[in-house]
Design a protein around this motif. Sequence first.
Motif, PDB file in Angstrom:
ATOM      1  N   ARG A   1     -39.771  -5.831 -22.814  1.00  0.00           N
ATOM      2  CA  ARG A   1     -40.515  -5.402 -24.116  1.00  0.00           C
ATOM      3  C   ARG A   1     -39.903  -5.629 -25.339  1.00  0.00           C
ATOM      4  N   MET A   2     -40.762  -6.345 -26.354  1.00  0.00           N
ATOM      5  CA  MET A   2     -40.622  -6.639 -27.580  1.00  0.00           C
ATOM      6  C   MET A   2     -40.364  -5.155 -28.547  1.00  0.00           C
ATOM      7  N   SER A   3     -39.724  -5.365 -29.578  1.00  0.00           N
ATOM      8  CA  SER A   3     -39.724  -4.142 -30.512  1.00  0.00           C
ATOM      9  C   SER A   3     -40.832  -4.108 -30.945  1.00  0.00           C
ATOM     10  N   ASP A   4     -41.119  -2.687 -31.598  1.00  0.00           N
ATOM     11  CA  ASP A   4     -42.490  -2.514 -32.350  1.00  0.00           C
ATOM     12  C   ASP A   4     -42.752  -3.183 -33.668  1.00  0.00           C
ATOM     13  N   PRO A   5     -43.894  -4.065 -33.612  1.00  0.00           N
ATOM     14  CA  PRO A   5     -44.051  -4.647 -34.616  1.00  0.00           C
ATOM     15  C   PRO A   5     -44.524  -4.039 -36.024  1.00  0.00           C
ATOM     16  N   THR A   6     -44.767  -2.727 -35.886  1.00  0.00           N
ATOM     17  CA  THR A   6     -45.338  -1.809 -36.894  1.00  0.00           C
ATOM     18  C   THR A   6     -43.998  -1.328 -37.640  1.00  0.00           C
ATOM     19  N   LEU A   7     -42.803  -1.299 -36.935  1.00  0.00           N
ATOM     20  CA  LEU A   7     -41.759  -0.963 -37.691  1.00  0.00           C
ATOM     21  C   LEU A   7     -41.417  -1.639 -39.043  1.00  0.00           C
ATOM     22  N   PRO A   8     -41.170  -0.801 -40.234  1.00  0.00           N
ATOM     23  CA  PRO A   8     -40.906  -1.622 -41.275  1.00  0.00           C
ATOM     24  C   PRO A   8     -39.546  -2.133 -41.126  1.00  0.00           C
TER      25      PRO A   8
ATOM     26  N   GLU B   1     -31.947  -1.602 -39.448  1.00  0.00           N
ATOM     27  CA  GLU B   1     -31.065  -0.376 -39.611  1.00  0.00           C
ATOM     28  C   GLU B   1     -30.856  -0.321 -37.906  1.00  0.00           C
ATOM     29  N   LEU B   2     -31.857  -0.039 -37.247  1.00  0.00           N
ATOM     30  CA  LEU B   2     -31.850  -0.132 -35.671  1.00  0.00           C
ATOM     31  C   LEU B   2     -31.187  -1.160 -34.893  1.00  0.00           C
ATOM     32  N   THR B   3     -31.327  -2.315 -35.355  1.00  0.00           N
ATOM     33  CA  THR B   3     -30.965  -3.319 -34.730  1.00  0.00           C
ATOM     34  C   THR B   3     -29.282  -3.355 -35.014  1.00  0.00           C
ATOM     35  N   LYS B   4     -28.732  -3.075 -36.322  1.00  0.00           N
ATOM     36  CA  LYS B   4     -27.347  -2.641 -36.580  1.00  0.00           C
ATOM     37  C   LYS B   4     -27.011  -1.789 -35.644  1.00  0.00           C
ATOM     38  N   ARG B   5     -27.553  -0.647 -35.468  1.00  0.00           N
ATOM     39  CA  ARG B   5     -26.934   0.527 -34.664  1.00  0.00           C
ATOM     40  C   ARG B   5     -26.941  -0.076 -33.167  1.00  0.00           C
ATOM     41  N   LEU B   6     -28.069  -0.742 -32.559  1.00  0.00           N
ATOM     42  CA  LEU B   6     -27.875  -1.422 -31.302  1.00  0.00           C
ATOM     43  C   LEU B   6     -26.773  -2.207 -31.016  1.00  0.00           C
TER      44      LEU B   6
ATOM     45  N   ALA C   1     -35.942   3.835 -30.041  1.00  0.00           N
ATOM     46  CA  ALA C   1     -36.546   4.018 -31.678  1.00  0.00           C
ATOM     47  C   ALA C   1     -36.939   2.708 -31.796  1.00  0.00           C
ATOM     48  N   LEU C   2     -36.588   1.516 -31.171  1.00  0.00           N
ATOM     49  CA  LEU C   2     -37.109   0.292 -31.510  1.00  0.00           C
ATOM     50  C   LEU C   2     -38.270  -0.142 -31.072  1.00  0.00           C
ATOM     51  N   GLY C   3     -38.768   0.847 -30.025  1.00  0.00           N
ATOM     52  CA  GLY C   3     -39.756   0.664 -29.208  1.00  0.00           C
ATOM     53  C   GLY C   3     -39.549  -0.303 -27.701  1.00  0.00           C
ATOM     54  N   GLU C   4     -38.470  -0.401 -27.650  1.00  0.00           N
ATOM     55  CA  GLU C   4     -38.243  -1.633 -26.467  1.00  0.00           C
ATOM     56  C   GLU C   4     -38.030  -0.858 -25.099  1.00  0.00           C
ATOM     57  N   ARG C   5     -37.920   0.563 -25.221  1.00  0.00           N
ATOM     58  CA  ARG C   5     -37.945   1.442 -24.177  1.00  0.00           C
ATOM     59  C   ARG C   5     -38.761   2.712 -24.543  1.00  0.00           C
ATOM     60  N   GLY C   6     -38.528   3.502 -23.372  1.00  0.00           N
ATOM     61  CA  GLY C   6     -39.627   4.833 -23.635  1.00  0.00           C
ATOM     62  C   GLY C   6     -41.107   4.616 -23.676  1.00  0.00           C
TER      63      GLY C   6
END
Length: 103
Positions: A20-27, A33-38, A70-75
């Motif tokens: 799954r791709m990240s949510d494209p609607t994320l700013p 920020e989330l990618t850095k945390r990942l 949080a990125l939308g790749e899971r859940g």
Amino acid sequence: MRYPVTPDGRYFVVRGRLWRMSDPTLPAERRAELTKRLMAARRAVGTALRAGDEAALRSARAGVDEAKVALGERGPVWWTDGTPDLNRRMAAKTAYAEWFAGL
């Protein structure tokens, strides 16, 4: 992109498997920020594995999961049309089979 992306932009394919791709609607700022945390959590997984620290490993893996959700790749899926999630399935055994065969 290094890996093919399904026509609807929901998944990319690695060795025949859908991810799954990240949510494209994320700013962009939030995504960064989330990618850095990942990436930090993934580095912590490696550090914990090398150290043999089970508690740190559990914590680091939880951090990876939290960032991916949080990125939308899971859940829960980030699309709203009711299409089921095919994350981690083989592309050739899904509705993307014809598209995948044509790559």
